[in-house]
Design a protein around this motif. Sequence first.
Motif, PDB file in Angstrom:
ATOM      1  N   ARG A  90       0.828  -1.229   0.078  1.00  0.00           N
ATOM      2  CA  ARG A  90       0.020  -0.066  -0.155  1.00  0.00           C
ATOM      3  C   ARG A  90       0.877   1.395   0.134  1.00  0.00           C
ATOM      4  NH1 ARG A  90      -5.014  -0.683   4.284  1.00  0.00           N
ATOM      5  NH2 ARG A  90      -5.395   1.411   3.126  1.00  0.00           N
ATOM      6  N   GLY A  91       2.199   1.148  -0.317  1.00  0.00           N
ATOM      7  CA  GLY A  91       3.089   2.227  -0.514  1.00  0.00           C
ATOM      8  C   GLY A  91       3.849   2.338   0.906  1.00  0.00           C
ATOM      9  N   THR A  92       4.470   3.407   0.850  1.00  0.00           N
ATOM     10  CA  THR A  92       5.466   3.714   2.150  1.00  0.00           C
ATOM     11  C   THR A  92       4.558   4.237   3.387  1.00  0.00           C
ATOM     12  OG1 THR A  92       7.350   4.410   0.795  1.00  0.00           O
ATOM     13  CG2 THR A  92       7.256   5.003   3.171  1.00  0.00           C
ATOM     14  N   LEU A  93       4.510   3.396   4.485  1.00  0.00           N
ATOM     15  CA  LEU A  93       3.899   3.799   5.602  1.00  0.00           C
ATOM     16  C   LEU A  93       4.688   3.988   6.821  1.00  0.00           C
ATOM     17  CD1 LEU A  93       1.244   0.796   5.514  1.00  0.00           C
ATOM     18  CD2 LEU A  93       0.808   2.990   4.526  1.00  0.00           C
ATOM     19  N   LEU A 116      -4.385   4.150   9.739  1.00  0.00           N
ATOM     20  CA  LEU A 116      -4.741   2.736   9.292  1.00  0.00           C
ATOM     21  C   LEU A 116      -4.971   1.996  10.352  1.00  0.00           C
ATOM     22  CD1 LEU A 116      -2.735   4.131   6.755  1.00  0.00           C
ATOM     23  CD2 LEU A 116      -2.557   1.453   6.127  1.00  0.00           C
ATOM     24  N   PRO A 117      -6.142   1.353  10.266  1.00  0.00           N
ATOM     25  CA  PRO A 117      -6.856   0.565  11.368  1.00  0.00           C
ATOM     26  C   PRO A 117      -6.218  -1.116  11.188  1.00  0.00           C
ATOM     27  CG  PRO A 117      -8.454   0.483   9.555  1.00  0.00           C
ATOM     28  CD  PRO A 117      -7.287   1.413   9.160  1.00  0.00           C
ATOM     29  N   THR A 118      -6.050  -1.574  12.166  1.00  0.00           N
ATOM     30  CA  THR A 118      -5.822  -3.103  12.176  1.00  0.00           C
ATOM     31  C   THR A 118      -6.668  -3.994  11.470  1.00  0.00           C
ATOM     32  OG1 THR A 118      -6.493  -3.738  14.606  1.00  0.00           O
ATOM     33  CG2 THR A 118      -4.468  -2.718  14.363  1.00  0.00           C
ATOM     34  N   LEU A 124       0.041   3.265  13.064  1.00  0.00           N
ATOM     35  CA  LEU A 124       0.385   2.935  11.459  1.00  0.00           C
ATOM     36  C   LEU A 124      -0.363   4.286  10.694  1.00  0.00           C
ATOM     37  CD1 LEU A 124       2.224   1.321   9.511  1.00  0.00           C
ATOM     38  CD2 LEU A 124       0.238   0.001   9.116  1.00  0.00           C
ATOM     39  N   LYS A 125       0.701   4.966   9.927  1.00  0.00           N
ATOM     40  CA  LYS A 125      -0.024   6.130   9.068  1.00  0.00           C
ATOM     41  C   LYS A 125       0.582   6.093   7.684  1.00  0.00           C
ATOM     42  CE  LYS A 125       1.619   9.245  11.938  1.00  0.00           C
ATOM     43  NZ  LYS A 125       1.802  10.528  12.565  1.00  0.00           N
ATOM     44  N   THR A 126      -0.310   6.809   6.820  1.00  0.00           N
ATOM     45  CA  THR A 126       0.151   6.744   5.373  1.00  0.00           C
ATOM     46  C   THR A 126       1.391   8.025   5.387  1.00  0.00           C
ATOM     47  OG1 THR A 126      -1.398   8.722   5.120  1.00  0.00           O
ATOM     48  CG2 THR A 126      -1.917   6.790   4.238  1.00  0.00           C
ATOM     49  N   TYR A 127       2.209   7.705   4.587  1.00  0.00           N
ATOM     50  CA  TYR A 127       3.577   8.529   4.363  1.00  0.00           C
ATOM     51  C   TYR A 127       3.896   8.823   3.060  1.00  0.00           C
ATOM     52  CZ  TYR A 127       8.317  10.053   5.411  1.00  0.00           C
ATOM     53  OH  TYR A 127       9.594  10.476   5.371  1.00  0.00           O
ATOM     54  N   ARG A 128       4.441  10.332   3.132  1.00  0.00           N
ATOM     55  CA  ARG A 128       5.196  10.653   1.848  1.00  0.00           C
ATOM     56  C   ARG A 128       6.353  11.324   2.086  1.00  0.00           C
ATOM     57  NH1 ARG A 128      -0.047  13.646  -1.058  1.00  0.00           N
ATOM     58  NH2 ARG A 128       1.491  15.059  -1.295  1.00  0.00           N
TER      59      ARG A 128
END
Length: 397
Positions: free
Chosen positions: A32-35, A69-71, A88-92
């Motif tokens: 899902r990309g970089t987290l 992001l949920p488990t 855990l979160k999305t990241y750019r």
Amino acid sequence: MNDRAVSLLDQYEIEVAGTRKGRGAILCDTDRGTLIFKEYAGSPQHLRVQDRLLRTIAEKGLVEAEQLLPTKEGEFSVKDHDGVSYILKTYREGRECNIREPEECLAAVRQLAKLHLSTQEGLTSEPWEGRKSPTDEWLQEEQPKDIAVLSNGGMEPEDARAMADAGMETEDARIRSDIQSGQENLEAKGNAVRKDEAKAELAPVDVMAEYEKRNRELRRIRKFLLGRSQKTWFEISLLGCFDRFYDQAKEAQEGWKAYQNAAQREDRLAYCHGDYQYHNILLDQKAWYLINFERCIKDDPVRDLHLLLRKLLEKSGWSAQLGEKLLREYERIRPLSAISKIDLYYRLSYPEKFWKIANFYYNSGKAWIPGKNLEKLEKLLSQETEKKAFLETVFRV
């Protein structure tokens, strides 16, 4: 953060290709990309509000921000064996806003105004939409399994049917009836949980209580300094200017109290970022991106504006020209009411930098005081005239 913490990623619906350190956390390369996986010290309730805030921002589409992001179970945090929580979160990838660049300072203010526009009408609800709650998981996985292993109480199927035709209840039927009743109770509890999640809120911050607490701390620190028989040069310098800054703190507290009594703050309350400074404003190849909403709080949005302005103006020597330009840029997108401007004035007039220096000194080891503390104090003293001129010019006081 260690390998044991990384193993907690198994609780998420992601495939991890690799991990690396970055920004004081673990960056995860996933399907899902970089987290980003980082420690979290707040409460689960606060995370639910944070999730609602971030989804509201995403739905409005005025600014770009991280997402939680949920488990697999629908939770927003996980704990290791030591009880340490992680999120855990999305990241750019991107660089921090350059506060030495006037154009980037203006961009930061524009992003803030758009952020406040996104949240001023309230937060979105239904956090479980498209996700599995813990109750959903049990109902979908555990119950069918339990029912599947039931037999007819050791009876042949023909005998069970014969008893049913005769109006007699088999043991299996009684068990199924109990399970059905338990299922209905669980569903009712699950609906109650979802309803609570949809209404997750934070109590508005009590700004007056914040000022009172800080001023009590300042009195305690002054008393401690006066009682020191052998003082360092830093302590002599701190005590030498203490009364001046404490008088400013009292004046701000009393002024804010009078303003609070005359104004209806509830009409202007919204969810704020809570830590809106250049470290949390990133620029990548596409656009600006806001991160680290863990301190989100319910207050007048000038709370965020005050923090950003104070940080930028301290770096510029409290330039009235820059301050007016930044305020105009904010108000071009989201105008401030006269009451909010009064609120902003008192927040800026409070000697927060002095309180931070004194508080850091008092709560750290006093046997050795870093030279940087004295530098900060000297810089603060050198900017006092400029800050006073800024407040008089910009707020016409």
